[in-house]
Design an enzyme around this catalytic site. Structure first.
Site, PDB file in Angstrom:
ATOM      1  NE  ARG A 170      -2.867   0.375   3.423  1.00 43.58           N
ATOM      2  CZ  ARG A 170      -2.361   1.011   4.493  1.00 43.58           C
ATOM      3  NH1 ARG A 170      -2.056   2.285   4.435  1.00 43.58           N
ATOM      4  NH2 ARG A 170      -2.187   0.363   5.625  1.00 43.58           N
TER       5      ARG A 170
ATOM      6  CE  LYS B 200     -11.644   5.523 -19.182  1.00 40.41           C
ATOM      7  NZ  LYS B 200     -11.969   6.878 -18.769  1.00 40.41           N
TER       8      LYS B 200
HETATM    9  C1  PLP Z   1     -12.434   7.462 -17.587  1.00 39.74           C
HETATM   10  C2  PLP Z   1     -12.049   8.854 -17.265  1.00 39.74           C
HETATM   11  C3  PLP Z   1     -11.877   9.261 -15.925  1.00 39.74           C
HETATM   12  C4  PLP Z   1     -12.114   8.331 -14.755  1.00 39.74           C
HETATM   13  O1  PLP Z   1     -11.197   7.284 -14.741  1.00 39.74           O
HETATM   14  P1  PLP Z   1     -11.470   5.822 -14.104  1.00 39.74           P
HETATM   15  O2  PLP Z   1     -10.199   5.103 -14.408  1.00 39.74           O
HETATM   16  O3  PLP Z   1     -12.675   5.258 -14.775  1.00 39.74           O
HETATM   17  O4  PLP Z   1     -11.702   6.030 -12.649  1.00 39.74           O
HETATM   18  C5  PLP Z   1     -11.478  10.555 -15.697  1.00 39.74           C
HETATM   19  N1  PLP Z   1     -11.273  11.432 -16.714  1.00 39.74           N
HETATM   20  C6  PLP Z   1     -11.455  11.082 -17.989  1.00 39.74           C
HETATM   21  C7  PLP Z   1     -11.219  12.079 -19.069  1.00 39.74           C
HETATM   22  C8  PLP Z   1     -11.846   9.787 -18.317  1.00 39.74           C
HETATM   23  O5  PLP Z   1     -12.031   9.439 -19.601  1.00 39.74           O
END
Ligand code: PLP
Length: 396
Positions: free
Chosen positions: A55, A212
């Site tokens: 952690r 992403k």
């Molecule tokens: C998906 C996304 C988030 C949130 O991220 P998570 O990994 O789903 O918690 C924040 N900002 C943008 C631009 C995103 O596309």
């Protein structure tokens, strides 16, 4: 005999100390052993470097974090310090709660990632860290806002924005904030450091949903916060991270490490496929409007050309008619899938008005260009012609 056999089974296994593996090892260990208790004390007290408990830090996570820092700071004379988190949302939450205290306000835009807007209103807002939504595209308005509202302590921006791909002038906004000692944070998820380096324009923090493009394959959830104020990151951010326990897990970090290795190849292909699809959609008579910063008629084309090194893989387009026409087109797609994420190798489409922006009031939605006929596309890495043909056949 059974007694010593049992002890042997339980005993710690050690890696043979030879040459290193070519690929990053996935270290699945909650804790790290000390050679002597004195070494343990030195590591615990920070006198010596070393791992204690995952952690707090873990070799796999650190290896990937060092690479993320190096990419965001590429060719810049900066020392950056980052920490990976359990998700993009955790990254946003942690950077804001480590910076702000009750009574402080954060200036931001209305067209944020949906989860970010909800976090600001429902979680931080209730703890008296209040979001102020304004048009960050209007620098005069931002300057006046910062001048008149002394409670604003942070400026939070996302560029390009979801789903209309409007861009914000990072350099201009950062200059206004820095003049007043206000900290700036950029969500760089849509661009990745390959296409846009906010630290080049003086921002204080970059956050990512690494879920992403950085992971790139849709196989994990994670995030990162990277800051230029190394002491702040080590002495304030890291304790908040480890005490709230929103740490990344080693496997998700490992997947991001894997994804990064093909980031330039993927982003180049995302760029060319998105440009080809944007042009084809613009020429189609069933399409009313295409939002892609690579198109010359997009309101942010000039800014994106200056601030980014490519226009990215995200676009949206408005189908002639309304919701039912848009949904029909989506159901007719064969190559593209209907999935509510972005940045994966495969093309994904989403209907913002009924999903990501469902909770946004209809009039606000329309004002932001999120119409009933709007479809968002995360353009993947398929064959360019194949992909364009899929949308053309779906439009009928
Ligand atoms: C998906 C996304 C988030 C949130 O991220 P998570 O990994 O789903 O918690 C924040 N900002 C943008 C631009 C995103 O596309």
């Amino acid at each position: 005999m059974k007694d010593r056999f049992a002890s042997l089974c339980v005993k710690k296994l050690d890696l043979p100390e030879h040459n290193s593996p070519q690929q990053l090892p996935l270290v699945l260990s909650s804790s790290f052993a000390f050679e002597t208790i004195e070494q343990g004390i030195d590591i615990f007290t920070g006198k010596d470097e070393g791992f204690v408990y995952s952690r707090y830090g873990n070799p796999t996570i650190e290896a990937v974090t060092r690479r993320l820092e190096a990419l965001e700071g590429f060719d810049l004379p900066l020392e950056l310090q980052g920490y990976m988190t359990s998700s993009g949302m955790a990254a946003i939450h942690l950077v804001l709660i480590s910076l702000l205290k009750p009574g402080d306000q954060v200036l931001t835009q209305a067209n944020l990632y949906g989860g970010t807007t909800e976090l600001l209103i429902k979680v931080l807002g209730e703890q008296d860290i209040i979001p102020v939504f304004t048009d960050l595209g209007n620098l005069e308005q931002v300057e006046a806002e910062l001048q008149n509202n002394k409670r604003i302590r942070a400026l939070y921006m996302e560029t390009p924005t979801n789903p209309t791909l409007t861009c914000l002038d990072i350099e201009g906004l950062t200059r206004l904030a820095a003049d007043k000692g206000i900290k700036t944070i950029v969500d760089n998820t849509f661009s990745t450091p390959y296409l846009q380096q906010p630290f080049r324009y003086g921002v204080d923090f970059v956050i990512h949903s690494t879920t992403k493009y950085l992971n790139g394959h849709g196989t994990g959830i994670a995030g990162v916060v990277i800051g230029r104020d190394t002491p702040f990151m080590k002495e304030r951010f890291w304790p908040v991270l480890k005490l709230t326990g929103a740490t990344c897990n080693p496997f998700d970090a490992w997947l991001v490490g894997n994804g990064i290795r093909t980031l330039p190849l993927r982003m180049e292909r995302h760029n060319t496929n998105a440009m080809a699809l944007a042009k084809a959609l613009s020429d189609h008579d069933q399409v009313e409007r295409v939002n892609y910063p690579g198109l010359e008629d997009h309101s942010s084309h000039a800014l994106a050309s200056r601030q980014m090194t490519g226009f990215g893989g995200m676009l949206s387009f408005q189908v002639r008619g309304g919701q039912s026409e848009a949904l029909q087109v989506m159901n007719r797609l064969k190559l593209a899938s209907l999935a509510p994420t972005l940045g994966d190798v495969d093309t994904l489409v989403l209907h913002p008005a009924t999903s990501s922006h469902l909770k946004v009031a209809a009039d606000i939605r329309e004002a932001q260009g999120i119409t009933e006929g709007l479809i968002r596309v995360s353009v993947g890495l398929e064959g360019t012609d194949d992909l364009v043909q899929d949308f053309v056949q779906a439009l009928g």
